[in-house]
Design an enzyme around this catalytic site. Structure first.
Site, PDB file in Angstrom:
ATOM      1  N   ALA A  36       0.847  -1.194   0.000  1.00  0.00           N
ATOM      2  CA  ALA A  36       0.000   0.000   0.000  1.00  0.00           C
ATOM      3  C   ALA A  36       0.882   1.244   0.000  1.00  0.00           C
ATOM      4  O   ALA A  36       1.857   1.323   0.742  1.00  0.00           O
ATOM      5  CB  ALA A  36      -0.900  -0.015   1.233  1.00  0.00           C
ATOM      6  N   LYS A  63      -3.498 -13.955  -0.100  1.00  0.00           N
ATOM      7  CA  LYS A  63      -2.190 -13.702   0.508  1.00  0.00           C
ATOM      8  C   LYS A  63      -2.403 -13.690   2.014  1.00  0.00           C
ATOM      9  O   LYS A  63      -3.188 -12.896   2.529  1.00  0.00           O
ATOM     10  CB  LYS A  63      -1.604 -12.385   0.019  1.00  0.00           C
ATOM     11  CG  LYS A  63      -0.241 -12.086   0.620  1.00  0.00           C
ATOM     12  CD  LYS A  63       0.470 -11.006  -0.181  1.00  0.00           C
ATOM     13  CE  LYS A  63       1.756 -10.562   0.478  1.00  0.00           C
ATOM     14  NZ  LYS A  63       1.508  -9.727   1.678  1.00  0.00           N
ATOM     15  N   ASN A 117       6.890 -15.655   0.612  1.00  0.00           N
ATOM     16  CA  ASN A 117       7.134 -14.223   0.805  1.00  0.00           C
ATOM     17  C   ASN A 117       7.712 -13.947   2.195  1.00  0.00           C
ATOM     18  O   ASN A 117       7.314 -14.566   3.172  1.00  0.00           O
ATOM     19  CB  ASN A 117       5.814 -13.454   0.612  1.00  0.00           C
ATOM     20  CG  ASN A 117       5.903 -11.985   1.003  1.00  0.00           C
ATOM     21  OD1 ASN A 117       5.196 -11.536   1.902  1.00  0.00           O
ATOM     22  ND2 ASN A 117       6.767 -11.231   0.355  1.00  0.00           N
ATOM     23  N   GLY A 118       8.639 -12.999   2.213  1.00  0.00           N
ATOM     24  CA  GLY A 118       9.202 -12.531   3.477  1.00  0.00           C
ATOM     25  C   GLY A 118      10.709 -12.622   3.500  1.00  0.00           C
ATOM     26  O   GLY A 118      11.280 -13.711   3.454  1.00  0.00           O
ATOM     27  N   GLY A 142       8.657  -7.669  -1.566  1.00  0.00           N
ATOM     28  CA  GLY A 142       8.043  -6.373  -1.316  1.00  0.00           C
ATOM     29  C   GLY A 142       9.071  -5.297  -1.047  1.00  0.00           C
ATOM     30  O   GLY A 142       9.607  -4.670  -1.966  1.00  0.00           O
ATOM     31  N   ARG A 143       9.418  -5.105   0.240  1.00  0.00           N
ATOM     32  CA  ARG A 143      10.251  -3.968   0.644  1.00  0.00           C
ATOM     33  C   ARG A 143      11.589  -3.909  -0.072  1.00  0.00           C
ATOM     34  O   ARG A 143      12.115  -2.833  -0.328  1.00  0.00           O
ATOM     35  CB  ARG A 143      10.490  -4.032   2.162  1.00  0.00           C
ATOM     36  CG  ARG A 143       9.233  -3.792   2.968  1.00  0.00           C
ATOM     37  CD  ARG A 143       9.403  -4.214   4.396  1.00  0.00           C
ATOM     38  NE  ARG A 143       9.594  -5.663   4.508  1.00  0.00           N
ATOM     39  CZ  ARG A 143       9.931  -6.290   5.617  1.00  0.00           C
ATOM     40  NH1 ARG A 143      10.134  -5.603   6.712  1.00  0.00           N
ATOM     41  NH2 ARG A 143      10.066  -7.604   5.632  1.00  0.00           N
ATOM     42  N   CYS A 149      -3.059  -8.174   6.167  1.00  0.00           N
ATOM     43  CA  CYS A 149      -2.810  -6.821   6.674  1.00  0.00           C
ATOM     44  C   CYS A 149      -2.976  -6.803   8.199  1.00  0.00           C
ATOM     45  O   CYS A 149      -4.017  -7.196   8.719  1.00  0.00           O
ATOM     46  CB  CYS A 149      -3.766  -5.819   6.020  1.00  0.00           C
ATOM     47  SG  CYS A 149      -3.438  -4.141   6.582  1.00  0.00           S
TER      48      CYS A 149
HETATM   49  C1  LIG Z   1       4.517  -0.294   3.293  1.00  0.00           C
HETATM   50  C2  LIG Z   1       3.928  -1.675   3.163  1.00  0.00           C
HETATM   51  C3  LIG Z   1       2.679  -1.826   2.597  1.00  0.00           C
HETATM   52  C4  LIG Z   1       2.115  -3.101   2.470  1.00  0.00           C
HETATM   53  N1  LIG Z   1       0.889  -3.228   1.878  1.00  0.00           N
HETATM   54  C5  LIG Z   1       0.355  -4.465   1.696  1.00  0.00           C
HETATM   55  C6  LIG Z   1      -0.892  -4.629   1.022  1.00  0.00           C
HETATM   56  O1  LIG Z   1      -1.532  -3.664   0.575  1.00  0.00           O
HETATM   57  N2  LIG Z   1      -1.364  -5.900   0.877  1.00  0.00           N
HETATM   58  C7  LIG Z   1      -0.679  -6.998   1.354  1.00  0.00           C
HETATM   59  O2  LIG Z   1      -1.139  -8.123   1.190  1.00  0.00           O
HETATM   60  N3  LIG Z   1       0.504  -6.860   1.971  1.00  0.00           N
HETATM   61  C8  LIG Z   1       1.037  -5.630   2.145  1.00  0.00           C
HETATM   62  N4  LIG Z   1       2.264  -5.508   2.737  1.00  0.00           N
HETATM   63  C9  LIG Z   1       3.039  -6.719   3.081  1.00  0.00           C
HETATM   64  C10 LIG Z   1       3.971  -7.102   1.919  1.00  0.00           C
HETATM   65  O3  LIG Z   1       3.240  -7.447   0.763  1.00  0.00           O
HETATM   66  C11 LIG Z   1       4.887  -8.288   2.295  1.00  0.00           C
HETATM   67  O4  LIG Z   1       4.080  -9.371   2.663  1.00  0.00           O
HETATM   68  C12 LIG Z   1       5.843  -7.966   3.435  1.00  0.00           C
HETATM   69  O5  LIG Z   1       6.449  -6.698   3.261  1.00  0.00           O
HETATM   70  C13 LIG Z   1       6.940  -9.049   3.566  1.00  0.00           C
HETATM   71  O6  LIG Z   1       7.662  -9.195   2.368  1.00  0.00           O
HETATM   72  P1  LIG Z   1       9.109  -8.490   2.135  1.00  0.00           P
HETATM   73  O7  LIG Z   1      10.031  -9.002   3.206  1.00  0.00           O
HETATM   74  O8  LIG Z   1       9.513  -8.936   0.762  1.00  0.00           O
HETATM   75  O9  LIG Z   1       8.881  -7.016   2.239  1.00  0.00           O
HETATM   76  C14 LIG Z   1       2.824  -4.242   2.924  1.00  0.00           C
HETATM   77  C15 LIG Z   1       4.084  -4.073   3.504  1.00  0.00           C
HETATM   78  C16 LIG Z   1       4.638  -2.819   3.627  1.00  0.00           C
HETATM   79  C17 LIG Z   1       6.012  -2.677   4.243  1.00  0.00           C
END
Ligand SMILES: Cc1cc2nc3c(=O)[nH]c(=O)nc-3n(C[C@H](O)[C@H](O)[C@H](O)COP(=O)(O)O)c2cc1C
Length: 326
Positions: free
Chosen positions: A23, A144, A204-205, A228-229, A105
């Site tokens: 988001a 998810k 994921n993660g 993601g991040r 979320c």
């Molecule tokens: C700023 C931010 C916004 C996120 N928004 C969503 C979202 O809208 N929907 C969702 O399923 N996960 C959301 N997540 C979670 C990520 O999709 C992901 O599961 C999480 O960051 C872990 O993955 P990573 O280590 O690759 O970042 C969000 C995470 C962050 C940090």
């Protein structure tokens, strides 16, 4: 179809890496950049099913993808089966390839409305949501999830219910709702889900680079990795992961000049899609990530984070670029 592709329902995913929904981050310009840089598909920011069902213009703005992004997954959040089905119908009119349900979320505002990670606590209702959405649209519906609410003890049950209810794939973020983003992601739970279902599992993660992507796939058996991040300020990561997974070759990291050039390219795309005000405003987090660690960039940081004039921003990025090695 090459042997690196995966099918989600009838949708061919051309590789093994996906951009996670974020988001405030995975808007049209960032999704496009990540797709151009090798992500096999991207997920939109989460969109309110209720907002879509009620015709909210703001919610509709999140559905701004175009055919050049396909395959694209649009993520919905909500808690009422009828509202989620109606939201899915509205999304389907925009022709995405996949509709995803947010069951991860952790934010209070969302979970107190029984949506996001709270759906893990109501698996029967989640099953009804999936069944209703699968009936409402003729594209794959995916989920998810997190590993659980307080303990990593809900993902396997939820995944089985999801599969039985007609979900076409499941992404697992290896953290509980209570952990939010703290600690290390638990990849064992991804392996447990993979062993429990036969639909594709997306891990994921904490996949920060190509080696981690390979390690996650080897340790968990997941079909795709979702990032993601670690892609923020780093869209090249997808190609580097795809090539490494495919051939074992580790492509070099982008140079500082690459970063600054991408920052300008991204800023222009953001303005083109969102207009001057929001195009600049919503680039701030990305700009901070592009310049992180670039020598000589620190003194410019504050101005980059507050400047509204895109021409001045581009000048500043140009000045930083002039100071770094070719
Ligand atoms: C700023 C931010 C916004 C996120 N928004 C969503 C979202 O809208 N929907 C969702 O399923 N996960 C959301 N997540 C979670 C990520 O999709 C992901 O599961 C999480 O960051 C872990 O993955 P990573 O280590 O690759 O970042 C969000 C995470 C962050 C940090």
């Amino acid at each position: 179809m090459n042997d690196m592709s995966v099918k989600i329902g009838g949708v061919n995913i051309p590789g093994r890496t996906a951009l996670a929904p974020l988001a405030g981050i995975t808007d049209r310009s960032f999704r496009m950049l990540c797709r151009q840089q090798g992500a096999s598909f991207a997920v939109t920011e989460m969109v309110s099913a209720k907002g879509l069902a009620e015709g909210s213009e703001r919610s509709n703005q999140y559905l701004d993808f175009e055919a050049d992004e396909f395959p694209i997954s649009a993520q919905l959040f909500g808690s009422e089966p009828e509202v989620m089905a109606e939201g899915a119908r509205v999304v389907a009119e925009r022709n995405p390839d996949i509709i995803d349900i947010n069951c991860g979320c952790p934010v209070k505002k969302i979970v107190t409305k029984n949506a996001g990670a709270a759906l893990l606590n109501t698996p029967d209702r989640l099953g009804q949501i999936i069944v209703g959405m699968v009936r409402a649209v003729d594209i794959p519906v995916t989920l998810k999830i997190r590993s659980g609410w307080a303990q990593a003890d809900q993902a396997v049950t939820v995944a089985r219910i999801a599969e039985d209810s007609g979900a076409a794939a499941i992404a697992v973020h290896g953290r509980t709702r209570e952990a939010k983003f703290a600690g290390r992601a638990d990849w064992d739970i991804i392996a447990e889900v993979k062993n429990a279902v036969s639909i594709p599992v997306i891990g994921n993660g904490d996949v920060r680079g190509p080696e981690a992507a390979k390690e996650m796939m080897q340790k968990t058996g997941c079909d795709l990795v979702m990032v993601g991040r670690w892609a923020i300020g780093n869209p090249w990561l997808f190609k580097r992961m795809e090539v490494f997974l495919n051939t074992g070759e580790l492509l070099p990291e982008p140079t500082d000049r690459d970063r600054l050039e991408m920052a300008v390219h991204h800023l222009k795309a953001s303005i083109a899609f969102k207009g001057l005000r929001y195009g600049v405003l919503e680039m701030r987090r990305h700009l901070a990530a592009y310049i992180k660690g670039v020598p000589g960039a620190t003194p410019y940081r504050r101005t980059l984070m507050t400047e509204d004039d895109p021409n001045h921003l581009m000048d500043l990025l140009g000045q930083i670029k002039a100071g770094v090695a070719a």
